[in-house]
Design a protein around this motif. Structure first.
Motif, PDB file in Angstrom:
ATOM      1  N   ASN A   1     -37.391 -52.518  38.603  1.00  0.00           N
ATOM      2  CA  ASN A   1     -36.407 -51.619  39.222  1.00  0.00           C
ATOM      3  C   ASN A   1     -36.953 -51.015  40.512  1.00  0.00           C
ATOM      4  OD1 ASN A   1     -34.474 -52.049  37.241  1.00  0.00           O
ATOM      5  ND2 ASN A   1     -35.205 -50.361  35.978  1.00  0.00           N
ATOM      6  N   ALA A   2     -38.234 -50.652  40.528  1.00  0.00           N
ATOM      7  CA  ALA A   2     -38.843 -50.108  41.744  1.00  0.00           C
ATOM      8  C   ALA A   2     -38.873 -51.167  42.846  1.00  0.00           C
ATOM      9  CB  ALA A   2     -40.252 -49.592  41.447  1.00  0.00           C
ATOM     10  N   LEU A   3     -39.152 -52.415  42.483  1.00  0.00           N
ATOM     11  CA  LEU A   3     -39.157 -53.487  43.483  1.00  0.00           C
ATOM     12  C   LEU A   3     -37.764 -53.705  44.069  1.00  0.00           C
ATOM     13  CD1 LEU A   3     -41.547 -56.179  41.960  1.00  0.00           C
ATOM     14  CD2 LEU A   3     -42.019 -54.490  43.736  1.00  0.00           C
TER      15      LEU A   3
ATOM     16  N   THR B   1     -43.990 -54.376  54.559  1.00  0.00           N
ATOM     17  CA  THR B   1     -43.893 -52.953  54.234  1.00  0.00           C
ATOM     18  C   THR B   1     -44.602 -52.697  52.917  1.00  0.00           C
ATOM     19  OG1 THR B   1     -41.721 -52.904  55.321  1.00  0.00           O
ATOM     20  CG2 THR B   1     -42.284 -51.033  53.932  1.00  0.00           C
ATOM     21  N   LEU B   2     -45.519 -51.736  52.937  1.00  0.00           N
ATOM     22  CA  LEU B   2     -46.295 -51.372  51.758  1.00  0.00           C
ATOM     23  C   LEU B   2     -45.727 -50.088  51.168  1.00  0.00           C
ATOM     24  CD1 LEU B   2     -48.868 -52.034  50.060  1.00  0.00           C
ATOM     25  CD2 LEU B   2     -50.109 -50.520  51.623  1.00  0.00           C
ATOM     26  N   PHE B   3     -45.654 -50.040  49.850  1.00  0.00           N
ATOM     27  CA  PHE B   3     -45.129 -48.881  49.126  1.00  0.00           C
ATOM     28  C   PHE B   3     -46.133 -48.439  48.071  1.00  0.00           C
ATOM     29  CE2 PHE B   3     -41.511 -51.406  50.431  1.00  0.00           C
ATOM     30  CZ  PHE B   3     -40.561 -50.487  50.848  1.00  0.00           C
ATOM     31  N   GLY B   4     -46.284 -47.132  47.906  1.00  0.00           N
ATOM     32  CA  GLY B   4     -46.943 -46.577  46.736  1.00  0.00           C
ATOM     33  C   GLY B   4     -45.851 -46.311  45.710  1.00  0.00           C
ATOM     34  N   LEU B   5     -46.118 -46.544  44.448  1.00  0.00           N
ATOM     35  CA  LEU B   5     -45.138 -46.298  43.394  1.00  0.00           C
ATOM     36  C   LEU B   5     -45.581 -45.063  42.612  1.00  0.00           C
ATOM     37  CD1 LEU B   5     -44.566 -49.970  42.181  1.00  0.00           C
ATOM     38  CD2 LEU B   5     -43.292 -48.667  43.907  1.00  0.00           C
TER      39      LEU B   5
ATOM     40  N   GLN C   1     -43.307 -32.313  43.004  1.00  0.00           N
ATOM     41  CA  GLN C   1     -44.138 -32.028  44.169  1.00  0.00           C
ATOM     42  C   GLN C   1     -43.360 -31.999  45.480  1.00  0.00           C
ATOM     43  OE1 GLN C   1     -47.535 -34.629  44.112  1.00  0.00           O
ATOM     44  NE2 GLN C   1     -48.291 -33.775  42.196  1.00  0.00           N
ATOM     45  N   ALA C   2     -42.261 -32.736  45.565  1.00  0.00           N
ATOM     46  CA  ALA C   2     -41.454 -32.785  46.791  1.00  0.00           C
ATOM     47  C   ALA C   2     -39.985 -32.907  46.398  1.00  0.00           C
ATOM     48  CB  ALA C   2     -41.885 -33.966  47.652  1.00  0.00           C
ATOM     49  N   PRO C   3     -39.400 -31.836  45.848  1.00  0.00           N
ATOM     50  CA  PRO C   3     -38.044 -31.915  45.302  1.00  0.00           C
ATOM     51  C   PRO C   3     -36.986 -32.379  46.305  1.00  0.00           C
ATOM     52  CG  PRO C   3     -38.897 -29.659  45.210  1.00  0.00           C
ATOM     53  CD  PRO C   3     -39.984 -30.518  45.745  1.00  0.00           C
ATOM     54  N   GLY C   4     -37.202 -32.146  47.565  1.00  0.00           N
ATOM     55  CA  GLY C   4     -36.227 -32.565  48.565  1.00  0.00           C
ATOM     56  C   GLY C   4     -36.161 -34.066  48.770  1.00  0.00           C
ATOM     57  N   LEU C   5     -37.160 -34.774  48.260  1.00  0.00           N
ATOM     58  CA  LEU C   5     -37.194 -36.231  48.439  1.00  0.00           C
ATOM     59  C   LEU C   5     -36.486 -37.002  47.335  1.00  0.00           C
ATOM     60  CD1 LEU C   5     -40.878 -36.794  49.623  1.00  0.00           C
ATOM     61  CD2 LEU C   5     -38.805 -36.658  51.015  1.00  0.00           C
ATOM     62  N   VAL C   6     -36.155 -36.320  46.246  1.00  0.00           N
ATOM     63  CA  VAL C   6     -35.581 -37.016  45.098  1.00  0.00           C
ATOM     64  C   VAL C   6     -34.173 -36.521  44.832  1.00  0.00           C
ATOM     65  CG1 VAL C   6     -35.861 -37.484  42.624  1.00  0.00           C
ATOM     66  CG2 VAL C   6     -37.871 -37.311  44.091  1.00  0.00           C
ATOM     67  N   ASP C   7     -33.250 -37.454  44.714  1.00  0.00           N
ATOM     68  CA  ASP C   7     -31.870 -37.133  44.354  1.00  0.00           C
ATOM     69  C   ASP C   7     -31.870 -36.586  42.930  1.00  0.00           C
ATOM     70  OD1 ASP C   7     -29.230 -37.321  43.326  1.00  0.00           O
ATOM     71  OD2 ASP C   7     -28.748 -38.919  44.743  1.00  0.00           O
ATOM     72  N   PRO C   8     -31.204 -35.458  42.697  1.00  0.00           N
ATOM     73  CA  PRO C   8     -31.188 -34.888  41.342  1.00  0.00           C
ATOM     74  C   PRO C   8     -30.632 -35.842  40.282  1.00  0.00           C
ATOM     75  CG  PRO C   8     -30.216 -33.364  42.920  1.00  0.00           C
ATOM     76  CD  PRO C   8     -30.489 -34.639  43.651  1.00  0.00           C
ATOM     77  N   ASP C   9     -29.820 -36.810  40.686  1.00  0.00           N
ATOM     78  CA  ASP C   9     -29.254 -37.766  39.741  1.00  0.00           C
ATOM     79  C   ASP C   9     -30.112 -39.021  39.575  1.00  0.00           C
ATOM     80  OD1 ASP C   9     -27.035 -36.113  39.324  1.00  0.00           O
ATOM     81  OD2 ASP C   9     -25.989 -36.981  41.066  1.00  0.00           O
ATOM     82  N   ASP C  10     -31.258 -39.068  40.259  1.00  0.00           N
ATOM     83  CA  ASP C  10     -32.132 -40.242  40.184  1.00  0.00           C
ATOM     84  C   ASP C  10     -32.796 -40.284  38.810  1.00  0.00           C
ATOM     85  OD1 ASP C  10     -33.967 -42.275  40.460  1.00  0.00           O
ATOM     86  OD2 ASP C  10     -34.773 -41.560  42.361  1.00  0.00           O
ATOM     87  N   ASP C  11     -32.459 -41.311  38.027  1.00  0.00           N
ATOM     88  CA  ASP C  11     -33.058 -41.443  36.702  1.00  0.00           C
ATOM     89  C   ASP C  11     -34.072 -42.586  36.629  1.00  0.00           C
ATOM     90  OD1 ASP C  11     -31.332 -43.561  36.847  1.00  0.00           O
ATOM     91  OD2 ASP C  11     -30.345 -43.180  34.933  1.00  0.00           O
ATOM     92  N   SER C  12     -34.483 -43.080  37.790  1.00  0.00           N
ATOM     93  CA  SER C  12     -35.469 -44.166  37.785  1.00  0.00           C
ATOM     94  C   SER C  12     -36.837 -43.629  37.396  1.00  0.00           C
ATOM     95  CB  SER C  12     -35.529 -44.847  39.156  1.00  0.00           C
ATOM     96  OG  SER C  12     -35.858 -43.912  40.158  1.00  0.00           O
ATOM     97  N   ALA C  13     -37.599 -44.450  36.725  1.00  0.00           N
ATOM     98  CA  ALA C  13     -38.932 -44.048  36.265  1.00  0.00           C
ATOM     99  C   ALA C  13     -39.914 -43.944  37.425  1.00  0.00           C
ATOM    100  CB  ALA C  13     -39.447 -45.042  35.231  1.00  0.00           C
ATOM    101  N   LEU C  14     -39.794 -44.853  38.392  1.00  0.00           N
ATOM    102  CA  LEU C  14     -40.716 -44.906  39.521  1.00  0.00           C
ATOM    103  C   LEU C  14     -39.958 -44.805  40.833  1.00  0.00           C
ATOM    104  CD1 LEU C  14     -42.930 -47.874  38.285  1.00  0.00           C
ATOM    105  CD2 LEU C  14     -43.578 -45.460  38.338  1.00  0.00           C
TER     106      LEU C  14
END
Length: 187
Positions: free
Chosen positions: A18-20, A37-41, A50-63
């Motif tokens: 899912n992250a890929l 493009t390199l990504f950290g997971l 740690q950075a609440p503004g970066l994550v959608d409150p409805d995001d239920d993905s694990a990574l």
């Protein structure tokens, strides 16, 4: 308050896949011909804390993939020098590749044979022969690994020319890239 170190073992191969898919969705907005493009997971819960503004409150993905700013186009150099903080439980790389049909091997051999003494020239000749081959297909390869040893590679063929853009995978897809990514956690 900081979270305890995330347990990489808690994440599954499906979480990695899912992250890929998210990494491929991000790079789909980039023009073809872009650098890898390199990504950290990072666990989405850790990122949200740690950075609440970066994550959608409805995001239920694990990574959650986090794009890494890189200053080198030389992939091998990049992968031998990168190191990850403990909060990063995996990494992914999206790069463009050219796929050739099985019958293209003879064409590549003919292009390479006179240049085998010069690996750089042979590599460039192979690249040019691949790009000139009429049966070639362009794709984006997303390869990812987790600290717990899970590995997945996905292929997204370039849409057009009768291609649907569906994601494909195979157990033997990109083993060298996956090995190189895994080494970023053991170096």
């Amino acid at each position: 308050m900081t979270s305890p170190e995330p347990a990489a073992a808690a994440f599954s191969q499906a979480d990695l896949g899912n992250a890929l898919a998210q990494c491929l969705a991000y790079t789909a907005e980039l023009p073809w011909g872009s650098q890898p493009t390199l990504f950290g997971l990072v666990p989405t819960g850790v990122l949200a804390e740690q950075a609440p503004g970066l994550v959608d409150p409805d995001d239920d993905s694990a990574l959650s993939p986090v794009v890494q700013e890189t200053d080198t186009a030389e992939l091998e150099q990049l992968l031998t020098t990168v190191s990850w903080p403990a909060a990063v439980v995996g990494c992914a790389l999206v790069s463009e590749i050219t796929l050739l049909p099985p019958d293209a091997e003879a064409d590549l051999d003919a292009a390479l044979e006179p240049l085998l003494a010069d690996p750089v020239a042979a590599d460039e000749a192979a690249r040019q022969a691949a790009h000139a081959h009429p049966g070639r297909q362009t794709a984006r390869l997303a390869a990812g690994v987790l600290r717990n040893g899970k590995r997945v590679a996905l292929l997204a063929l370039r849409e057009g020319d009768g291609q649907s853009g569906d994601l494909q995978t195979h157990p033997n897809l990109a083993p060298n890239v996956l090995d190189a990514l895994a080494q970023t956690f053991h170096g």
